[in-house]
Every structure is written in structure tokens, then in C-alpha cells.
Motif scaffolding. Sequence first.
Motif, PDB file in Angstrom:
ATOM      1  N   LYS A 224       0.845  -1.202   0.000  1.00 49.93           N
ATOM      2  CA  LYS A 224       0.000   0.000   0.000  1.00 49.93           C
ATOM      3  C   LYS A 224       0.876   1.246   0.000  1.00 49.93           C
ATOM      4  O   LYS A 224       1.988   1.230   0.488  1.00 49.93           O
ATOM      5  N   MET A 225       0.308   2.322  -0.501  1.00 54.08           N
ATOM      6  CA  MET A 225       0.982   3.613  -0.408  1.00 54.08           C
ATOM      7  C   MET A 225       0.809   4.124   1.022  1.00 54.08           C
ATOM      8  O   MET A 225      -0.202   3.840   1.673  1.00 54.08           O
ATOM      9  N   ALA A 226       1.785   4.910   1.497  1.00 53.29           N
ATOM     10  CA  ALA A 226       1.757   5.386   2.886  1.00 53.29           C
ATOM     11  C   ALA A 226       0.467   6.131   3.224  1.00 53.29           C
ATOM     12  O   ALA A 226      -0.080   5.968   4.310  1.00 53.29           O
ATOM     13  N   GLN A 227      -0.052   6.941   2.284  1.00 50.84           N
ATOM     14  CA  GLN A 227      -1.256   7.726   2.598  1.00 50.84           C
ATOM     15  C   GLN A 227      -2.505   6.853   2.758  1.00 50.84           C
ATOM     16  O   GLN A 227      -3.502   7.297   3.309  1.00 50.84           O
ATOM     17  N   ASP A 228      -2.461   5.600   2.262  1.00 56.03           N
ATOM     18  CA  ASP A 228      -3.616   4.700   2.364  1.00 56.03           C
ATOM     19  C   ASP A 228      -3.540   3.810   3.612  1.00 56.03           C
ATOM     20  O   ASP A 228      -4.433   3.010   3.850  1.00 56.03           O
ATOM     21  N   MET A 229      -2.459   3.949   4.394  1.00 55.91           N
ATOM     22  CA  MET A 229      -2.272   3.063   5.538  1.00 55.91           C
ATOM     23  C   MET A 229      -2.839   3.687   6.814  1.00 55.91           C
ATOM     24  O   MET A 229      -2.852   4.900   6.960  1.00 55.91           O
TER      25      MET A 229
ATOM     26  N   GLU B 166      -2.830   4.472  10.917  1.00 56.50           N
ATOM     27  CA  GLU B 166      -1.739   4.885  11.811  1.00 56.50           C
ATOM     28  C   GLU B 166      -1.048   3.658  12.413  1.00 56.50           C
ATOM     29  O   GLU B 166       0.181   3.623  12.529  1.00 56.50           O
TER      30      GLU B 166
ATOM     31  N   GLU C 210      -0.732   0.670  11.055  1.00 56.86           N
ATOM     32  CA  GLU C 210       0.122   0.060  10.030  1.00 56.86           C
ATOM     33  C   GLU C 210       1.418   0.853   9.838  1.00 56.86           C
ATOM     34  O   GLU C 210       2.492   0.282   9.688  1.00 56.86           O
ATOM     35  N   LEU C 211       1.295   2.200   9.849  1.00 56.12           N
ATOM     36  CA  LEU C 211       2.479   3.052   9.705  1.00 56.12           C
ATOM     37  C   LEU C 211       3.443   2.858  10.868  1.00 56.12           C
ATOM     38  O   LEU C 211       4.652   2.755  10.672  1.00 56.12           O
TER      39      LEU C 211
ATOM     40  N   MET D 207       5.230  -0.437  10.547  1.00 61.72           N
ATOM     41  CA  MET D 207       6.265  -0.349   9.521  1.00 61.72           C
ATOM     42  C   MET D 207       7.509   0.359  10.078  1.00 61.72           C
ATOM     43  O   MET D 207       8.638  -0.077   9.858  1.00 61.72           O
ATOM     44  N   GLU D 208       7.273   1.450  10.818  1.00 62.44           N
ATOM     45  CA  GLU D 208       8.388   2.194  11.418  1.00 62.44           C
ATOM     46  C   GLU D 208       9.123   1.321  12.433  1.00 62.44           C
ATOM     47  O   GLU D 208      10.361   1.298  12.465  1.00 62.44           O
TER      48      GLU D 208
ATOM     49  N   GLN E 247      11.301  -1.203  10.702  1.00 62.47           N
ATOM     50  CA  GLN E 247      12.498  -0.555  10.178  1.00 62.47           C
ATOM     51  C   GLN E 247      13.514  -0.309  11.304  1.00 62.47           C
ATOM     52  O   GLN E 247      14.703  -0.570  11.146  1.00 62.47           O
TER      53      GLN E 247
END
Length: 71
Positions: free
Chosen positions: A2-7, A9, A11-12, A15-16, A19
Motif C-alpha cells: 500500500k501507499m503510505a497515505q492509504d495506511m 496509523e 500500520e504506519l 512499519m516504522e 524498520q
Amino acid sequence: GKMAQDMTEKELLKMELDQLKKEVKNERQMVSKTGKELKEYIESMAGEDPLLKGIPEDKNPFKEKGGCIIS
């Protein structure tokens, strides 16, 4: 993926976190040490660097093949 804007909070943040888990394993070194090594490496390779010395016309795959004539 997915693109970041479609995720969401959540999910973001996941992901962070993933990383950061990868990055924490990286070996750390002082810039004062690695900067000097990097500079020496760059200088030692400068003679072979096509961005610095250019590419001979006969070896350049991107040179113009021929002109365009509009009549």
C-alpha cells in the motif's frame, strides 16, 4: 504494498517499528573514522570515475546516433 497515505496509523507505526528493528542491528562507527576512510576510497577511485573524467565517445552507449532533419 500500500501507499503510505492509504495506511492506518497502526500500520504506519508497525512499519516504522520493523524498520527500527532492522536499523538497531547496524554496526555503528564514528564519522571521524569512516569519513576519512570514505574520502581516501573516493580519491583512490577518482581516476576510474566516468562522472569525473568523462566517457570516450566510442564507448558511450547513449551518444546521439544521428541527427533529425525537418524539411
